[in-house]
Design a protein around this motif. Structure first.
Motif, mmCIF file in Angstrom:
data_model
loop_
_atom_site.group_PDB
_atom_site.id
_atom_site.type_symbol
_atom_site.label_atom_id
_atom_site.label_comp_id
_atom_site.label_asym_id
_atom_site.label_seq_id
_atom_site.Cartn_x
_atom_site.Cartn_y
_atom_site.Cartn_z
ATOM 1 N N ALA A 26 37.844 43.502 28.948
ATOM 2 C CA ALA A 26 38.995 43.744 28.059
ATOM 3 C C ALA A 26 40.003 44.705 28.684
ATOM 4 O O ALA A 26 39.745 45.302 29.731
ATOM 5 C CB ALA A 26 38.484 44.326 26.742
ATOM 6 N N ILE A 27 41.140 44.845 28.028
ATOM 7 C CA ILE A 27 42.089 45.888 28.425
ATOM 8 C C ILE A 27 42.551 46.624 27.162
ATOM 9 O O ILE A 27 42.437 46.112 26.044
ATOM 10 C CB ILE A 27 43.321 45.338 29.184
ATOM 11 C CG1 ILE A 27 44.174 44.455 28.284
ATOM 12 C CG2 ILE A 27 42.945 44.589 30.439
ATOM 13 C CD1 ILE A 27 45.551 44.185 28.864
ATOM 14 N N GLY A 63 53.939 46.736 25.359
ATOM 15 C CA GLY A 63 53.436 48.063 25.705
ATOM 16 C C GLY A 63 53.071 48.156 27.168
ATOM 17 O O GLY A 63 53.492 47.336 27.997
ATOM 18 N N GLN A 64 52.260 49.175 27.460
ATOM 19 C CA GLN A 64 51.891 49.442 28.837
ATOM 20 C C GLN A 64 50.373 49.546 28.912
ATOM 21 O O GLN A 64 49.763 50.229 28.077
ATOM 22 C CB GLN A 64 52.526 50.768 29.253
ATOM 23 C CG GLN A 64 52.544 51.000 30.738
ATOM 24 C CD GLN A 64 53.670 51.953 31.131
ATOM 25 O OE1 GLN A 64 54.153 52.733 30.313
ATOM 26 N NE2 GLN A 64 54.075 51.895 32.385
ATOM 27 N N ILE A 65 49.779 48.869 29.876
ATOM 28 C CA ILE A 65 48.317 48.871 29.978
ATOM 29 C C ILE A 65 47.835 50.287 30.292
ATOM 30 O O ILE A 65 48.329 50.923 31.226
ATOM 31 C CB ILE A 65 47.840 47.888 31.064
ATOM 32 C CG1 ILE A 65 48.219 46.445 30.666
ATOM 33 C CG2 ILE A 65 46.333 47.995 31.272
ATOM 34 C CD1 ILE A 65 47.790 45.386 31.648
ATOM 35 N N SER A 66 46.890 50.786 29.478
ATOM 36 C CA SER A 66 46.413 52.149 29.716
ATOM 37 C C SER A 66 44.998 52.152 30.302
ATOM 38 O O SER A 66 44.609 53.108 30.955
ATOM 39 C CB SER A 66 46.457 52.968 28.431
ATOM 40 O OG SER A 66 45.624 52.382 27.461
ATOM 41 N N ALA A 67 44.245 51.092 30.070
ATOM 42 C CA ALA A 67 42.889 51.031 30.647
ATOM 43 C C ALA A 67 42.493 49.576 30.862
ATOM 44 O O ALA A 67 42.848 48.706 30.071
ATOM 45 C CB ALA A 67 41.900 51.710 29.708
ATOM 46 N N VAL A 68 41.778 49.349 31.949
ATOM 47 C CA VAL A 68 41.390 47.984 32.327
ATOM 48 C C VAL A 68 39.879 47.940 32.529
ATOM 49 O O VAL A 68 39.321 48.788 33.235
ATOM 50 C CB VAL A 68 42.103 47.578 33.644
ATOM 51 C CG1 VAL A 68 41.705 46.174 34.067
ATOM 52 C CG2 VAL A 68 43.612 47.666 33.487
ATOM 53 N N VAL A 72 38.036 42.900 34.865
ATOM 54 C CA VAL A 72 39.392 42.318 34.855
ATOM 55 C C VAL A 72 40.037 42.566 36.207
ATOM 56 O O VAL A 72 40.079 43.700 36.683
ATOM 57 C CB VAL A 72 40.258 42.961 33.745
ATOM 58 C CG1 VAL A 72 41.655 42.367 33.740
ATOM 59 C CG2 VAL A 72 39.593 42.782 32.394
ATOM 60 N N SER A 73 40.541 41.472 36.828
ATOM 61 C CA SER A 73 41.095 41.673 38.170
ATOM 62 C C SER A 73 42.623 41.572 38.211
ATOM 63 O O SER A 73 43.259 42.170 39.063
ATOM 64 C CB SER A 73 40.481 40.667 39.134
ATOM 65 O OG SER A 73 40.656 39.372 38.602
ATOM 66 N N ASP A 74 43.219 40.786 37.291
ATOM 67 C CA ASP A 74 44.663 40.565 37.461
ATOM 68 C C ASP A 74 45.554 41.408 36.543
ATOM 69 O O ASP A 74 46.746 41.107 36.403
ATOM 70 C CB ASP A 74 45.006 39.071 37.342
ATOM 71 C CG ASP A 74 44.240 38.412 36.213
ATOM 72 O OD1 ASP A 74 43.526 39.138 35.492
ATOM 73 O OD2 ASP A 74 44.361 37.196 36.048
ATOM 74 N N CYS A 75 45.024 42.438 35.916
ATOM 75 C CA CYS A 75 45.854 43.379 35.155
ATOM 76 C C CYS A 75 45.570 44.772 35.694
ATOM 77 O O CYS A 75 44.458 45.056 36.138
ATOM 78 C CB CYS A 75 45.476 43.367 33.672
ATOM 79 S SG CYS A 75 45.730 41.798 32.852
ATOM 80 N N HIS A 76 46.568 45.632 35.634
ATOM 81 C CA HIS A 76 46.413 46.970 36.192
ATOM 82 C C HIS A 76 46.969 48.006 35.231
ATOM 83 O O HIS A 76 47.959 47.745 34.544
ATOM 84 C CB HIS A 76 47.148 47.054 37.532
ATOM 85 C CG HIS A 76 46.791 45.932 38.443
ATOM 86 N ND1 HIS A 76 45.670 45.949 39.238
ATOM 87 C CD2 HIS A 76 47.376 44.720 38.643
ATOM 88 C CE1 HIS A 76 45.585 44.798 39.900
ATOM 89 N NE2 HIS A 76 46.612 44.028 39.550
ATOM 90 N N ALA A 77 46.329 49.171 35.236
ATOM 91 C CA ALA A 77 46.838 50.266 34.413
ATOM 92 C C ALA A 77 48.280 50.537 34.834
ATOM 93 O O ALA A 77 48.604 50.518 36.020
ATOM 94 C CB ALA A 77 45.978 51.507 34.611
ATOM 95 N N ALA A 127 40.798 37.063 24.865
ATOM 96 C CA ALA A 127 42.260 37.023 24.846
ATOM 97 C C ALA A 127 42.824 37.196 26.249
ATOM 98 O O ALA A 127 43.774 36.518 26.644
ATOM 99 C CB ALA A 127 42.784 38.118 23.925
ATOM 100 N N VAL A 128 42.208 38.110 27.019
ATOM 101 C CA VAL A 128 42.665 38.328 28.401
ATOM 102 C C VAL A 128 42.515 37.024 29.175
ATOM 103 O O VAL A 128 43.421 36.583 29.885
ATOM 104 C CB VAL A 128 41.855 39.465 29.083
ATOM 105 C CG1 VAL A 128 42.224 39.585 30.557
ATOM 106 C CG2 VAL A 128 42.094 40.792 28.362
#
Ligand SMILES: [Zn+2]
Ligand SMILES: [Zn+2]
Length: 345
Positions: A26-27, A63-68, A72-77, A127-128
């Motif tokens: 999750a993120i 918003g802005q991703i705060s934790a990954v 999860v490989s293709d999203c970044h904080a 969802a991710v």
């Protein structure tokens, strides 16, 4: 964290709730903007069959991703993102036919899942993997990204109704959704866009360049106006962007031969029966269509259009409230004084 919780119908409070718990797939997103749409207002007053109260509403989220999570490989904080609210299951009858928009078990943010009127949003693994997290271009603001959800729904509707080059498009309803439809129709190369609205005062807040003509339905005969504007041919596409049975009934008479009528706004469940002249469908081959929701692909396309500046929507959010004032924000949104209202947690 702090969140706006609908405890029971018409009782919205800001309170401390547990922080979202990150899971490996999750993120967590720090919510920057979550706008208030007509659906949220309807849920506030009447509740919703898919929502168990108490619950955190809000589905137009950026918003802005705060934790990954570790898997999860293709999203970044730090990534700036827009979130598509609906999550298709990938397994049901419609998902297997590649029609995930009709998914039979699609939990959505602000419905079965906690929504965006909160400091943080948990985007679960499912969802991710479905692709609801879309990174946004540096040039696209969080407010635009939140509204991209609405634009995505409009995009899908105009594809369904085949808005194309040279068309005359009539949009009934001049709220933010109606204005987006007008601008999108122009971006889709419509030759003529007519906006029909009864509260024309509200329109003074936004740029109406994309509408070639505004028809005040309180003051004039809409059908006669459309006939006069189109040399008697009427519209190729009529989009009803409001929740009005009367507008839906009238829409068929505004469409020309082979025209498409799209019911973009839903009606209250106990008032959803209307009467139409079925001979318009038979002899004039007017088709009656509907559109509801969007997919991650529509959302990506909407964000791409915004990045390429093919249309602007940034001016449609006219009023902003902090999360602490969510109750005032809802009351304000309902007053229809502003165009679109947003919560900035
Ligand atoms: Zn919405
Ligand atoms: Zn499904």
């Amino acid at each position: 964290m702090k969140a706006g919780v609908l405890e029971r119908v018409e009782s919205l409070v800001v309170k401390e709730v547990p922080d979202p718990q990150l899971e490996p797939g999750a993120i967590v997103v720090k919510v920057k903007v979550c706008s208030i749409c007509g659906t949220d207002l309807r849920i506030y007053h009447y509740g919703h069959a898919r929502i168990k109260l108490p619950h955190i509403l809000g589905h137009e989220i950026a918003g802005q991703i705060s934790a990954v999570g570790s898997r999860v490989s293709d999203c970044h904080a730090g990534d700036r993102v827009a979130i598509t609210p609906r999550i298709a299951c990938g397994k049901c009858f419609y998902c297997r036919k590649d029609q995930d928009i009709y998914c039979l078990n699609n939990p959505s943010f602000g419905y079965q899942l906690p929504g965006g009127y909160a400091e943080y949003l948990l985007v679960p693994e499912r969802a991710v993997r479905y692709g609801v997290v879309n990174t946004i271009d540096d040039t696209v603001s969080f407010e635009e990204a939140a509204l991209a959800e609405t634009l995505a729904c409009c995009l899908r509707a105009q594809k369904t109704s085949q808005v194309s080059s040279g068309d005359t498009v009539v949009v009934v309803g001049g709220g933010p959704v109606g204005i987006i439809h007008c601008r999108l129709a122009k971006a889709n190369d419509a030759a003529r866009v007519v906006l029909v609205e009864r509260e024309t005062k509200r329109l003074e807040q936004v740029n109406l360049d994309s509408s070639d003509k505004i028809v005040d339905s309180q003051k004039s005969n809409v059908e006669a106006e459309i006939l006069a504007l189109t040399e008697g041919n009427k519209a190729d596409v009529v989009i009803v962007a409001c929740s009005s049975a009367q507008a839906q009934e009238q829409a068929l008479s505004l469409a020309g031969k082979g025209g498409r009528v799209n019911f973009f706004g839903g009606l209250p469940p106990d008032q959803s029966r209307i009467t139409i002249d079925s001979n318009l469908v038979h002899y004039s081959e007017v088709s009656l269509q509907g559109s509801h929701g969007s997919t991650p692909d529509d959302n990506r396309e909407a964000l791409d259009m915004l990045a390429r500046r093919l249309l602007r929507i940034d001016d449609l959010i006219t009023h902003r409230f902090p999360l602490d004032s969510i109750r005032e924000a809802f009351i304000f949104a309902e007053s229809r004084i502003g165009m679109h209202t947003a919560i900035l947690p």
